[in-house]
Design an enzyme around this catalytic site. Structure first.
Site, PDB file in Angstrom:
ATOM      1  N   GLY A  10       3.799  -3.883   0.435  1.00  0.00           N
ATOM      2  CA  GLY A  10       2.609  -3.555  -0.360  1.00  0.00           C
ATOM      3  C   GLY A  10       2.990  -3.216  -1.790  1.00  0.00           C
ATOM      4  O   GLY A  10       2.325  -2.434  -2.458  1.00  0.00           O
ATOM      5  N   GLY A  11       4.041  -3.862  -2.256  1.00  0.00           N
ATOM      6  CA  GLY A  11       4.629  -3.506  -3.559  1.00  0.00           C
ATOM      7  C   GLY A  11       3.807  -3.909  -4.769  1.00  0.00           C
ATOM      8  O   GLY A  11       4.105  -3.464  -5.875  1.00  0.00           O
ATOM      9  N   THR A  12       2.780  -4.732  -4.588  1.00  0.00           N
ATOM     10  CA  THR A  12       1.948  -5.053  -5.760  1.00  0.00           C
ATOM     11  C   THR A  12       0.686  -4.212  -5.798  1.00  0.00           C
ATOM     12  O   THR A  12      -0.161  -4.398  -6.672  1.00  0.00           O
ATOM     13  CB  THR A  12       1.536  -6.552  -5.796  1.00  0.00           C
ATOM     14  OG1 THR A  12       0.594  -6.777  -4.739  1.00  0.00           O
ATOM     15  CG2 THR A  12       2.719  -7.481  -5.631  1.00  0.00           C
ATOM     16  N   GLY A  16       1.772   1.092  -4.657  1.00  0.00           N
ATOM     17  CA  GLY A  16       3.005   0.358  -4.343  1.00  0.00           C
ATOM     18  C   GLY A  16       3.762  -0.080  -5.590  1.00  0.00           C
ATOM     19  O   GLY A  16       4.988   0.037  -5.670  1.00  0.00           O
ATOM     20  N   LYS A  44      -0.491 -11.274  -8.678  1.00  0.00           N
ATOM     21  CA  LYS A  44       0.465 -10.618  -7.782  1.00  0.00           C
ATOM     22  C   LYS A  44       1.832 -11.311  -7.879  1.00  0.00           C
ATOM     23  O   LYS A  44       2.862 -10.649  -7.926  1.00  0.00           O
ATOM     24  CB  LYS A  44      -0.042 -10.662  -6.338  1.00  0.00           C
ATOM     25  CG  LYS A  44      -1.047  -9.558  -6.012  1.00  0.00           C
ATOM     26  CD  LYS A  44      -1.436  -9.607  -4.544  1.00  0.00           C
ATOM     27  CE  LYS A  44      -2.483  -8.577  -4.180  1.00  0.00           C
ATOM     28  NZ  LYS A  44      -1.900  -7.317  -3.703  1.00  0.00           N
ATOM     29  N   LYS A 138      -4.274   6.600  10.368  1.00  0.00           N
ATOM     30  CA  LYS A 138      -2.949   7.071   9.924  1.00  0.00           C
ATOM     31  C   LYS A 138      -2.262   7.854  11.041  1.00  0.00           C
ATOM     32  O   LYS A 138      -1.042   7.779  11.198  1.00  0.00           O
ATOM     33  CB  LYS A 138      -3.084   7.892   8.630  1.00  0.00           C
ATOM     34  CG  LYS A 138      -3.403   6.999   7.418  1.00  0.00           C
ATOM     35  CD  LYS A 138      -3.500   7.748   6.105  1.00  0.00           C
ATOM     36  CE  LYS A 138      -3.721   6.763   4.939  1.00  0.00           C
ATOM     37  NZ  LYS A 138      -3.876   7.404   3.635  1.00  0.00           N
ATOM     38  N   ARG A 142       1.330   7.270  12.880  1.00  0.00           N
ATOM     39  CA  ARG A 142       2.315   8.352  13.059  1.00  0.00           C
ATOM     40  C   ARG A 142       2.775   8.421  14.515  1.00  0.00           C
ATOM     41  O   ARG A 142       3.962   8.594  14.786  1.00  0.00           O
ATOM     42  CB  ARG A 142       1.701   9.709  12.697  1.00  0.00           C
ATOM     43  CG  ARG A 142       1.623   9.971  11.224  1.00  0.00           C
ATOM     44  CD  ARG A 142       1.276  11.428  10.987  1.00  0.00           C
ATOM     45  NE  ARG A 142       1.110  11.707   9.572  1.00  0.00           N
ATOM     46  CZ  ARG A 142       1.058  12.930   9.061  1.00  0.00           C
ATOM     47  NH1 ARG A 142       1.131  13.992   9.842  1.00  0.00           N
ATOM     48  NH2 ARG A 142       0.909  13.116   7.769  1.00  0.00           N
TER      49      ARG A 142
END
Ligand code: NAP
Length: 312
Positions: A10-12, A16, A44, A138, A142
């Protein structure tokens, strides 16, 4: 070069891309997932190429190809996921179950940071429908992480300033009003506002710190613990003008919320817990948590007067 090799998924994205920047800045060998699904999304791709120019490695992998995820995580020590989780934009929190499977199979990852970066979902068991879906999803991730005995750190980043400070926490806007402002309740419950760049800096600081292993890192730098009223006061000082204030009762807030479409209800529902319950600050950090500004006093975090100056 710092020791840990880091893969960012999810770096873009909104947070992220800042995590990638911080990871490179702190000297880690940085890997970023490049998904084939990006197709013709030229912005992106250009962002990924600019990260590559700065020294990052691009790794081809897809959530629909288990082996590609396993191969990607095998290259690194730390995996950080920053996949989407804001309903009115995009939400893919549960996709991370596939990432957890891959990390489990690869067996080499020393730390996994799932996409959290908000309210602590473990404290939101009482949350309102439909907004609770964010916390429930979430928590599902976990549970999978902990059942697989994957070492983790959860980042509880509180409020991204771009969403909550720039707007003075007004609903449906990201810019601060100049005449009239709405306050939730009496506007006095404390929240925590974080410059997104600082969220990323603290996140990277934590990845190979033994003090954050299997813990939640709360980002709660003391000068950024502010009520909505105090935040508005900072803005008023910056523009040299007092705003007309309307105070919204909890009852009126909840009635307005019910009339919104589903995606907005999810996000705006969180406002109730933040501003009418004070859920970000109504607890002491226990032994399963750490506070970021205490662990990393060298970080000169951005105060909200400085953050808001750009909006003047
Ligand atoms: N504390 C706060 O105030 C606050 C505010 C907003 C968000 N958050 C939290 O921050 C985290 C990240 O949110 P964000 O707003 O930064 O996310 P975002 O920008 O909406 O999306 C992040 C990335 O998710 C990936 N993604 C989206 N849809 C996908 C799909 N269908 N399949 C695979 N990957 C997909 C994309 O990765 P690629 O780069 O590969 O395209 C995208 O860049 C979430 O957990 C969210 O709840 C907190």
């Amino acid at each position: 070069m710092a020791e840990s090799k880091v893969l960012i998924v999810g770096g873009t994205g909104y947070i992220g891309r800042r995590i990638v920047k911080a990871c490179l800045a702190q000297g880690h060998e940085t890997y970023i997932v490049q998904r084939p699904e990006l197709g013709l999304q030229i912005e992106k791709l250009q962002m990924l190429l600019s990260f590559k120019k700065q020294g990052a490695h691009l790794v081809q992998a897809s959530f629909s190809d288990h082996q590609s995820l396993v191969d990607a995580v095998k290259q690194v020590d730390v995996v950080i996921s920053a996949v989407s989780g804001v309903h009115f934009r995009s939400h893919s929190i549960l996709l991370q179950l596939k990432l957890v499977e891959a990390i489990k199979e690869a067996g080499n990852v020393k730390r996994f940071l799932p996409s959290e970066f908000g309210l602590d979902p473990a404290r939101m068991g009482h949350a309102l429908e439909p907004g609770r879906v964010t916390f429930d999803d979430k928590m599902t991730v976990r549970k999978a992480i902990e059942e697989a005995s994957i070492p983790y750190t959860y980042i509880s980043a509180n409020l991204f300033a771009g969403y909550f400070a720039g707007s003075l926490s007004q609903m449906g806007s990201f810019v601060p009003p100049r005449d009239k402002v709405h306050l939730f309740g009496d506007g006095n419950l404390k929240a925590v506002f974080m410059d997104e760049e600082d969220v990323a800096t603290y996140t990277i600081k934590a990845i190979d710190d033994p003090r954050t292993l299997n813990k939640t890192l709360y980002l709660r730098p003391p000068e950024n613990i502010l009520s909505q009223g105090e935040l508005i006061g900072i803005w008023e000082k910056l523009i040299g003008k007092e705003l007309d204030k309307t105070y919204i009762s909890a009852q009126d807030f909840l009635t307005t919320l019910k009339g919104m479409d589903y995606k907005l209800q999810v996000g705006i529902g969180h406002f109730y817990h933040i501003f009418y319950e004070g859920c970000l600050t109504d607890f002491e950090i226990g032994e399963k948590g750490e506070e970021a500004s205490k662990l990393y006093p060298e970080v000169n975090y951005t105060r909200m007067d400085e953050y808001l100056r750009i909006y003047v």
